[in-house]
Design an enzyme around this catalytic site. Structure first.
Site, PDB file in Angstrom:
ATOM      1  N   PHE A  23     -81.261 -61.800 -17.507  1.00 37.67           N
ATOM      2  CA  PHE A  23     -79.947 -61.638 -16.892  1.00 37.67           C
ATOM      3  C   PHE A  23     -79.482 -63.029 -16.511  1.00 37.67           C
ATOM      4  CE2 PHE A  23     -77.422 -59.363 -13.354  1.00 37.67           C
ATOM      5  CZ  PHE A  23     -76.398 -59.085 -14.229  1.00 37.67           C
ATOM      6  N   HIS A  46     -65.277 -62.650 -11.311  1.00 35.57           N
ATOM      7  CA  HIS A  46     -65.899 -61.920 -12.406  1.00 35.57           C
ATOM      8  C   HIS A  46     -64.874 -61.828 -13.528  1.00 35.57           C
ATOM      9  CE1 HIS A  46     -67.760 -58.594 -14.580  1.00 35.57           C
ATOM     10  NE2 HIS A  46     -68.811 -58.664 -13.792  1.00 35.57           N
ATOM     11  N   HIS A  91     -64.971 -61.631  -6.904  1.00 35.18           N
ATOM     12  CA  HIS A  91     -66.157 -60.779  -6.947  1.00 35.18           C
ATOM     13  C   HIS A  91     -67.176 -61.048  -5.851  1.00 35.18           C
ATOM     14  CE1 HIS A  91     -69.375 -58.384  -8.481  1.00 35.18           C
ATOM     15  NE2 HIS A  91     -70.118 -59.410  -8.843  1.00 35.18           N
ATOM     16  N   GLN A 141     -66.910 -66.495  -6.478  1.00 34.60           N
ATOM     17  CA  GLN A 141     -67.157 -66.169  -7.882  1.00 34.60           C
ATOM     18  C   GLN A 141     -66.122 -65.158  -8.377  1.00 34.60           C
ATOM     19  OE1 GLN A 141     -70.929 -64.080  -9.120  1.00 34.60           O
ATOM     20  NE2 GLN A 141     -71.112 -65.895 -10.383  1.00 34.60           N
ATOM     21  N   LEU A 186     -64.822 -53.352 -11.469  1.00 33.26           N
ATOM     22  CA  LEU A 186     -65.548 -54.071 -12.517  1.00 33.26           C
ATOM     23  C   LEU A 186     -65.833 -53.241 -13.755  1.00 33.26           C
ATOM     24  CD1 LEU A 186     -68.277 -56.247 -10.797  1.00 33.26           C
ATOM     25  CD2 LEU A 186     -65.912 -56.772 -11.331  1.00 33.26           C
ATOM     26  N   ARG A 188     -70.313 -66.640 -16.362  1.00 29.30           N
ATOM     27  CA  ARG A 188     -69.187 -65.994 -15.679  1.00 29.30           C
ATOM     28  C   ARG A 188     -68.030 -66.953 -15.441  1.00 29.30           C
ATOM     29  NH1 ARG A 188     -71.287 -61.979 -10.895  1.00 29.30           N
ATOM     30  NH2 ARG A 188     -71.908 -60.393 -12.368  1.00 29.30           N
ATOM     31  N   ARG A 207     -73.355 -68.219  -8.782  1.00 28.87           N
ATOM     32  CA  ARG A 207     -74.473 -67.353  -8.397  1.00 28.87           C
ATOM     33  C   ARG A 207     -75.162 -66.788  -9.627  1.00 28.87           C
ATOM     34  NH1 ARG A 207     -75.005 -61.809  -7.634  1.00 28.87           N
ATOM     35  NH2 ARG A 207     -72.811 -61.416  -8.045  1.00 28.87           N
ATOM     36  N   GLU A 233     -70.759 -56.444 -16.960  1.00 28.10           N
ATOM     37  CA  GLU A 233     -70.978 -57.457 -17.989  1.00 28.10           C
ATOM     38  C   GLU A 233     -71.878 -56.942 -19.094  1.00 28.10           C
ATOM     39  OE1 GLU A 233     -70.470 -61.714 -16.256  1.00 28.10           O
ATOM     40  OE2 GLU A 233     -71.993 -60.631 -15.165  1.00 28.10           O
TER      41      GLU A 233
END
Length: 576
Positions: A122, A238, A351, A236, A252, A286, A386, A255
């Site tokens: 990830f 997204h 996000h 951040q 969202l 991102r 992040r 991803e």
């Protein structure tokens, strides 16, 4: 009218009942301490429940060569060198224990056939270290913590809105608030307070937070008590939040949709990631994908509603149903859209607050004695980008450590001085708003702040825009003096919105002023007028209303970690 006020006391008060708050409450209850947890929304509906991807720990179940040092190296590198190395070490070292705790509470992780916890790639992790439970990891963690809190009989009040921390002579002695349903006031005395009430992403128009959550409550409560904020400008975005319907804008699209082979196209049908990251394309980080989408929209190649198309319709139907069940269901529910046939209209969405309340790395204590901050309310781990899966592990590690520190602090007190004046001030603040009968509408002013932040402090910022944003914010703050607050038979939500508005204004000011000061482009923070990274700005920006912005040096990275900081191959992985 006489106001009903209930008085409660606890050794430690936890504000916020998401993953961080509940984990802290569990630690305190297991140690036999008197703890009370309060939240402004139902605990089973906390923001933690929305986290889909997974939780990171160098368990080495899949890749035996993984280590906490490598996890720390990946985290620091991805933070664009703004994360605190000590905080990072504490989280990555304590991660395996965090997973053990969840297992002890009965969480069902995905497992390999031989019983090992499954871990997947990830983001920019060198090894597979993200443990998960389907695409509902956060929800499963929250349920597990709620179950444990129930077993320990921890008192949880989840319709109490905290309006003010009570402070005397630089030390916290409790909090004041009211019940959202019937308006009953709460005067809560506590020896220590742990603030776990989330971040400030709701102050943008499109956000992955739901209505009335992450409005900056933690920031306002901490700052008004005498604490400071660190890096509030580092937010951040997204890449894929939906645009319609309006009341769900920013929800969202996981991803995983890109990870499974989803393609991004602009209005002209071009697969535009070729222009921005030809090697990784849709699997880029991102911050890059969000910037690419933003640029396409800004330059006039966006969709009719100001977004881009994310298309998974070329994938086999079975893949979508097995791997993206939540995305499929969400779009069907919200838009009656069948993603196996039609593309999804998406745009970047606010996000995660990577900055937050200034805390010490060892125990997350603040500038106010007895006050601690954890979870998205705090700062130190994420820097300017992040790593996916790090926020969930942070909740568990610091939930445990900070609870122990708060307990030790409470036990060290010879006496707990209180202040009648501080309590009177808290009462008067609520009374004043309830008596407010001005022409300004609280909801309209909230929307005005969100418009300002979206326009001037979104994915890309510049000097002129940020200054315009501050001018607009000053005008909104002036209008806030004339609000009308009207609780009704349905409850005291209107009063809560008025406090949310105060929080949003403070968080917006901190963000705009820090974004103005950071005259460089680094990670999530894009300054079109300063497109390069400035080594002199490899510092944390610390904000308070009294001191403005100060620069704080970041400690050196230990050799055992810095030697492992390398470019991580992203082939076949979804970069975060």
């Amino acid at each position: 009218m006489s106001v009903r006020e209930q008085r409660l006391s606890a050794t430690v008060l936890v504000i916020g009942t998401g993953g961080a708050g509940l984990r802290a409450a569990i630690e305190l209850a297991e140690a036999g301490l008197d703890v009370l947890a309060v939240g402004k929304r139902a605990k089973d509906d906390a923001h933690t429940a929305l986290a889909a991807g997974g939780i990171n720990a160098a368990l080495a179940t899949m890749d035996p060569e993984d280590s906490w040092q490598q996890h720390a190296a990946d985290t620091l590198k991805e933070s664009y060198l703004l994360a605190d190395p000590r905080t990072t070490e504490i989280v990555t070292r304590g991660a395996a224990r965090g997973i053990d705790d969840l297992e002890r509470y009965g969480m069902a992780f995905a497992r390999e056939e031989d019983g090992r916890i499954s871990q997947r790639f990830f983001g920019a992790h060198k090894f597979r270290r993200t443990a998960f439970a389907g695409d509902y990891t956060g929800l499963e963690i929250q349920r597990t913590l709620i179950r444990r809190v129930g077993q320990l009989k921890v008192p949880v009040l989840d319709s109490v809105y905290i309006t003010r921390l009570l402070v005397h002579d630089g030390a916290v002695f409790g909090a004041y608030g009211f019940d959202l349903t019937n308006g009953t006031r709460y005067l809560i005395h506590a020896d220590a307070v742990i603030l776990a009430a989330g971040g400030h992403t709701r102050i943008w128009r499109r956000t992955s937070s739901r209505r009335d959550e992450n409005t900056g409550d933690s920031f306002r409560l901490a700052v008004e008590a005498g604490a400071r904020l660190r890096d509030p400008e580092l937010v951040q975005f997204h890449p894929s939040g939906i645009i319609e319907p309006e009341n769900a804008a920013g929800t969202l699209v996981s991803e995983a949709a890109r990870g499974e082979g989803g393609i991004l196209r602009n209005r002209l049908g071009e697969r535009f990631m070729q222009r921005y990251d030809p090697e990784r394309m849709e699997l880029s980080t991102r911050d890059r994908v969000a910037l690419a989408s933003y640029t396409e929209i800004k330059e006039g190649r966006g969709t009719p509603n100001g977004g881009v198309w994310l298309d998974v319709s070329h994938l086999p139907r079975q893949t979508i149903m097995n791997r993206l069940p939540r995305v499929y269901q969400t779009l069907l529910d919200l838009q009656m859209l069948d993603i196996t046939r039609e593309p999804i209209e998406v745009a970047p969405t606010a996000h995660y607050s990577m900055g937050g309340v200034w805390v010490r790395p060892e125990d997350h204590s603040t500038d106010v004695r007895g006050l601690y901050a954890i979870g998205e309310a705090s700062s130190g781990l994420h820097g300017a980008n992040r790593l996916g899966g790090n926020s969930l592990i942070e909740l568990l590690v610091y939930g445990r450590i900070t609870a122990s520190a708060a307990a030790a602090y409470a036990e060290s007190l010879h006496a707990q001085p209180r202040s009648a004046a501080a309590v009177a001030e808290a009462r008067a603040e609520v009374d004043g708003l309830l008596a407010a009968d001005g022409p300004e509408n609280v909801r309209a002013l909230q929307r005005a702040i969100r418009n300002t932040m979206t326009e001037h402090a979104g994915v890309v910022r510049d000097e002129e825009g940020l200054r315009a944003g501050l001018t607009e914010l000053s005008a909104i703050e002036k209008r806030m003096e004339d609000v009308g607050v009207h609780p009704d038979i349905a409850g005291y939500q209107d009063l809560a919105h008025a406090f949310d508005l105060k929080a949003a204004a403070l968080a917006a000011r901190a963000t705009l002023e820090a974004a103005l000061e950071r005259r460089e482009t680094r990670g999530c923070h894009n300054r079109s007028d300063y497109p390069k990274m400035d080594p002199a700005l490899q510092v944390n920006l610390v904000w308070s209303p009294s001191t403005g912005i100060t620069r704080e040096a970041i400690p050196a990275i230990p050799e055992e970690i810095s030697s492992l900081m390398e470019e991580v191959s992203t082939e076949g992985k979804l970069a975060e």
